[in-house]
Write an enzyme that holds these catalytic residues in place. Structure first.
Site, PDB file in Angstrom:
ATOM      1  N   LYS A  24     -61.627  70.027  81.370  1.00 10.33           N
ATOM      2  CA  LYS A  24     -62.431  71.259  81.445  1.00 10.33           C
ATOM      3  C   LYS A  24     -61.732  72.209  82.417  1.00 10.33           C
ATOM      4  O   LYS A  24     -61.948  71.868  83.772  1.00 10.33           O
ATOM      5  CB  LYS A  24     -63.781  70.907  81.938  1.00 10.33           C
ATOM      6  CG  LYS A  24     -64.641  71.989  81.733  1.00 10.33           C
ATOM      7  CD  LYS A  24     -65.897  72.237  82.535  1.00 10.33           C
ATOM      8  CE  LYS A  24     -65.563  73.032  83.820  1.00 10.33           C
ATOM      9  NZ  LYS A  24     -65.087  74.165  83.685  1.00 10.33           N
ATOM     10  N   GLU A  26     -63.511  77.920 104.227  1.00  9.07           N
ATOM     11  CA  GLU A  26     -62.292  78.156 103.574  1.00  9.07           C
ATOM     12  C   GLU A  26     -62.371  79.483 102.769  1.00  9.07           C
ATOM     13  O   GLU A  26     -63.488  79.673 102.381  1.00  9.07           O
ATOM     14  CB  GLU A  26     -62.253  77.078 102.368  1.00  9.07           C
ATOM     15  CG  GLU A  26     -60.984  77.232 101.737  1.00  9.07           C
ATOM     16  CD  GLU A  26     -61.195  76.076 100.482  1.00  9.07           C
ATOM     17  OE1 GLU A  26     -62.101  75.889  99.979  1.00  9.07           O
ATOM     18  OE2 GLU A  26     -60.081  75.780 100.386  1.00  9.07           O
ATOM     19  N   GLU A  83     -60.098  66.106  94.680  1.00 10.70           N
ATOM     20  CA  GLU A  83     -59.197  66.842  95.835  1.00 10.70           C
ATOM     21  C   GLU A  83     -59.833  68.057  95.965  1.00 10.70           C
ATOM     22  O   GLU A  83     -59.906  69.077  95.046  1.00 10.70           O
ATOM     23  CB  GLU A  83     -57.714  67.358  94.703  1.00 10.70           C
ATOM     24  CG  GLU A  83     -57.166  66.099  94.158  1.00 10.70           C
ATOM     25  CD  GLU A  83     -56.050  65.528  95.391  1.00 10.70           C
ATOM     26  OE1 GLU A  83     -56.204  66.285  96.436  1.00 10.70           O
ATOM     27  OE2 GLU A  83     -55.373  64.261  95.363  1.00 10.70           O
ATOM     28  N   CYS A 103     -55.197  75.636  97.830  1.00  3.53           N
ATOM     29  CA  CYS A 103     -55.884  74.496  98.610  1.00  3.53           C
ATOM     30  C   CYS A 103     -55.380  74.136 100.162  1.00  3.53           C
ATOM     31  O   CYS A 103     -55.952  74.167 100.780  1.00  3.53           O
ATOM     32  CB  CYS A 103     -55.989  73.247  98.016  1.00  3.53           C
ATOM     33  SG  CYS A 103     -54.528  72.722  97.432  1.00  3.53           S
TER      34      CYS A 103
HETATM   35  P1  NAD Z   1     -64.928  75.129  92.123  1.00  3.08           P
HETATM   36  O1  NAD Z   1     -65.370  73.992  92.792  1.00  3.08           O
HETATM   37  O2  NAD Z   1     -65.940  76.265  92.068  1.00  3.08           O
HETATM   38  O3  NAD Z   1     -64.753  74.773  90.379  1.00  3.08           O
HETATM   39  C1  NAD Z   1     -63.763  73.770  90.223  1.00  3.08           C
HETATM   40  C2  NAD Z   1     -64.304  73.355  88.633  1.00  3.08           C
HETATM   41  O4  NAD Z   1     -65.466  72.694  88.867  1.00  3.08           O
HETATM   42  C3  NAD Z   1     -64.367  74.233  87.734  1.00  3.08           C
HETATM   43  O5  NAD Z   1     -63.892  73.645  86.629  1.00  3.08           O
HETATM   44  C4  NAD Z   1     -65.632  74.623  87.601  1.00  3.08           C
HETATM   45  O6  NAD Z   1     -66.172  75.091  86.445  1.00  3.08           O
HETATM   46  C5  NAD Z   1     -66.420  73.236  87.875  1.00  3.08           C
HETATM   47  N1  NAD Z   1     -67.676  73.460  88.475  1.00  3.08           N
HETATM   48  C6  NAD Z   1     -68.233  74.181  89.102  1.00  3.08           C
HETATM   49  N2  NAD Z   1     -69.417  74.141  89.446  1.00  3.08           N
HETATM   50  C7  NAD Z   1     -70.026  72.958  88.938  1.00  3.08           C
HETATM   51  C8  NAD Z   1     -71.017  72.041  88.635  1.00  3.08           C
HETATM   52  N3  NAD Z   1     -72.230  72.580  89.345  1.00  3.08           N
HETATM   53  N4  NAD Z   1     -70.900  70.941  88.179  1.00  3.08           N
HETATM   54  C9  NAD Z   1     -69.969  70.450  87.445  1.00  3.08           C
HETATM   55  N5  NAD Z   1     -68.866  71.234  87.632  1.00  3.08           N
HETATM   56  C10 NAD Z   1     -68.700  72.413  88.263  1.00  3.08           C
HETATM   57  O7  NAD Z   1     -63.654  75.521  92.520  1.00  3.08           O
HETATM   58  P2  NAD Z   1     -62.487  76.944  92.369  1.00  3.08           P
HETATM   59  O8  NAD Z   1     -63.416  77.944  92.848  1.00  3.08           O
HETATM   60  O9  NAD Z   1     -62.344  76.902  90.838  1.00  3.08           O
HETATM   61  O10 NAD Z   1     -61.537  76.572  93.149  1.00  3.08           O
HETATM   62  C11 NAD Z   1     -60.995  76.702  94.300  1.00  3.08           C
HETATM   63  C12 NAD Z   1     -61.334  75.574  95.233  1.00  3.08           C
HETATM   64  O11 NAD Z   1     -60.461  74.374  94.698  1.00  3.08           O
HETATM   65  C13 NAD Z   1     -61.147  75.627  96.603  1.00  3.08           C
HETATM   66  O12 NAD Z   1     -61.955  74.887  97.507  1.00  3.08           O
HETATM   67  C14 NAD Z   1     -59.883  74.815  96.763  1.00  3.08           C
HETATM   68  O13 NAD Z   1     -59.598  74.644  98.065  1.00  3.08           O
HETATM   69  C15 NAD Z   1     -59.879  73.776  95.671  1.00  3.08           C
HETATM   70  N6  NAD Z   1     -58.347  73.336  95.364  1.00  3.08           N
HETATM   71  C16 NAD Z   1     -58.174  71.917  95.710  1.00  3.08           C
HETATM   72  C17 NAD Z   1     -56.862  71.598  95.529  1.00  3.08           C
HETATM   73  C18 NAD Z   1     -56.493  70.067  95.963  1.00  3.08           C
HETATM   74  O14 NAD Z   1     -55.430  69.671  95.431  1.00  3.08           O
HETATM   75  N7  NAD Z   1     -57.020  69.555  96.938  1.00  3.08           N
HETATM   76  C19 NAD Z   1     -55.927  72.235  94.553  1.00  3.08           C
HETATM   77  C20 NAD Z   1     -56.343  73.469  94.078  1.00  3.08           C
HETATM   78  C21 NAD Z   1     -57.887  73.857  94.515  1.00  3.08           C
END
Ligand code: NAD
Length: 496
Positions: free
Chosen positions: A190, A400, A266, A301
């Site tokens: 997804k 963040e 992650e 991240c």
């Molecule tokens: P997000 O948590 O908003 O979304 C990530 C994924 O989760 C998306 O596919 C989204 O549709 C899904 N999602 C959102 N709300 C949900 C819910 N209520 N239930 C189930 N799924 C849900 O994150 P983002 O804004 O897409 O990405 C940014 C974040 O990702 C930052 O916090 C960043 O640090 C983190 N990140 C971490 C790494 C790592 O390897 N540690 C790498 C890249 C990004």
């Protein structure tokens, strides 16, 4: 062909964009018929209407994935066979590098050169790495006496949901797909609602490579619908999640409310980038500090978003960092010369801009940036931003921001630097610049982070694991350790 020899605007005119979900080896609309708009962050204009999958589509995809897993064409294939297919998959990604780079750049506003040389190339390399690895890993034979043979073997978990973010859409997906597919699982990917295009496109490349139908399904859709339905599904065995800490916590709840599926997280970060008094090469440190926060417009991240600098070198270092910030101008992502692209969405831009206001209200000193840029484009650009005089408990030092905003904190000596660095809920990565080997080793041991860089930043390869301590998550992507997320150990006792 190198990216600077291509006219990307011209190329984008003839780009065909697939907008549907991929389930059971075929592109399909969402059962509801619903779609959502995919926006180009460099122009603010829609580029495609994407299938908006929900729980009903999740049901279909899980059934297909389970059927494929039980059927065994993939899950019980010899590792050598999976290896050959995954190698073809990697080759096909590379053969479609221009198309995929263009999709990624249009979709998330990433500079085309970075998408072409970085994201797409590294995604293919990830699949290749796991393809090569899978026929070289062994199980164990436990010591259990002469009349017993005990084998300890890894087994695929079954149906894995990979839920990924928008900052490196294809790379993050491939960090999951590589080890999950290599070990024989079926996967439902997804992508984030902001960035579905490359995930949708590679699904048919996987089929073309020979991955059987149902083994890789792609469900574009929103987190609260498709993501949540995957998290709560009783027949999903594991979720491999990359995204924010807040949503990572939700996935742990979903697992508890359903079938205690395995969860690998992650999550976010607020990585400290430390420059100690004995760092001689302040030019190199400043370059690294600037790259560590401004790459990918800070939407990384492990971005080094907290500069922790010794007061004796603070001014000299910050002068240099500000110079880098001033020289880095946001530009058209499709221009191969551009190094700083757009912020992914209007919403994310508003969040980042609100942190600029917060920083000023908290009393931090704005040294550079803090403004929107290229507003005439209709896109979501922002100039690189540097705050000085930040104290450790300010919101801009703790939360963040996920944008090109650096918060500089001045300290006295290594002990205070480490103490400030560790004063965070996050623990993804950390960097330290020093010419003293004892300080380097001491800091590396004391910093509570999954990755520590000494006299460099943001380095990595598939050879070493990546992931966080504390609320940055648990479980590791990359390296052979990633297999732990997608397999269980089974002990087989044979009396004789
Ligand atoms: P997000 O948590 O908003 O979304 C990530 C994924 O989760 C998306 O596919 C989204 O549709 C899904 N999602 C959102 N709300 C949900 C819910 N209520 N239930 C189930 N799924 C849900 O994150 P983002 O804004 O897409 O990405 C940014 C974040 O990702 C930052 O916090 C960043 O640090 C983190 N990140 C971490 C790494 C790592 O390897 N540690 C790498 C890249 C990004």
């Amino acid at each position: 062909m190198t990216p600077d020899l291509i006219n990307w605007h011209e190329r984008s005119q003839s780009l065909r964009i697939e907008t549907r979900a991929y389930i059971d080896g075929a592109y399909v609309d969402a059962l509801s018929g619903q779609t959502f708009e995919c926006i180009n962050p460099a122009t603010g204009l829609p580029i495609a209407s994407i299938a908006s999958c929900d729980a009903a589509d999740v049901e279909r995809a899980v059934k297909s994935a389970r059927r494929a897993f039980e059927g065994g064409d993939w899950s019980r294939a010899a590792p050598l066979e999976r290896k050959k297919v995954l190698q073809r998959f990697s080759t096909l990604i590379l053969e479609h590098r221009e198309e995929l780079a263009l999709l990624e750049s249009l979709n998330v506003g990433k500079p085309i050169t970075n998408a072409f040389n970085g994201d797409i190339a590294s995604s293919a390399a990830t699949i290749q790495w796991y393809a090569e690895a899978i026929d070289k890993v062994y199980g164990e034979v436990a010591q259990s006496g002469h009349d017993m043979t005990t084998m300890v073997i890894r087994e695929a978990l079954g149906v894995v949901a990979a839920v990924v973010p928008w900052n490196y859409p294809l790379s993050m997906a491939c960090w999951k797909l590589g080890p999950a597919l290599a070990t024989g699982n079926s996967v439902i990917l997804k992508p984030a609602e902001q960035s579905p295009l490359t995930a949708i496109r590679i699904a048919s490349l996987a089929t073309e490579a020979g991955i059987p139908k149902g083994v890789l399904n792609v469900l574009p859709g929103f987190g609260e619908t498709a993501g949540k339905a995957l998290g709560l599904h009783m027949d999903v065995d594991a979720v491999a999640f990359t995204g924010s800490t807040a949503v990572g916590k939700l996935f742990m709840q979903y697992a508890g409310q359903s079938n205690i599926k395995r969860v690998g997280l992650e999550c976010g970060g607020k990585s400290p980038h430390i420059v100690l008094a004995d760092c001689q090469d302040l030019d190199a440190a400043a370059r690294s500090v600037a790259a560590g926060i401004f790459s990918n417009a800070g939407q990384v991240c492990n971005a080094g978003s907290r500069l922790i600098v010794d007061k004796s070198v603070s001014k000299a270092l910050l002068d240099r960092v500000v110079e880098h910030a001033a020289n880095l101008k946001p530009g058209d992502p499709l221009d191969p010369a551009t190094r700083l692209g757009a912020i992914v969405s209007q919403r994310q831009l508003s969040t980042v801009m609100s942190y600029v206001q917060t920083g000023q209200a908290e009393g931090a000193r704005l040294l550079a940036g803090g403004e929107r840029a290229l507003q005439e484009s209709g896109g979501y650009f922002m100039s690189p931003t540097v705050f000085a005089d930040v104290s450790r408990d300010m919101r801009i030092a703790q939360e963040e921001i996920f944008g090109p905003v650096l918060s500089a904190i001045t300290v006295s000596g290594i002990d205070e630097a480490i103490e400030v660095a560790n004063a965070s809920n996050y623990g993804l990565a950390a960097g330290v610049w020093t010419d003293n080997v004892k300080s380097a080793l001491h800091a590396s041991r004391m910093l509570r982070a999954g990755v520590v860089w000494v006299n460099c930043f943001d380095r990595g390869s598939m050879a070493a694991p990546f992931g966080g301590f504390k609320q940055s998550g648990f479980g590791r992507d990359k390296s052979l350790h990633a297999f732990d997320k997608y397999t269980d150990w089974k002990s087989i006792w044979m009396a004789h």
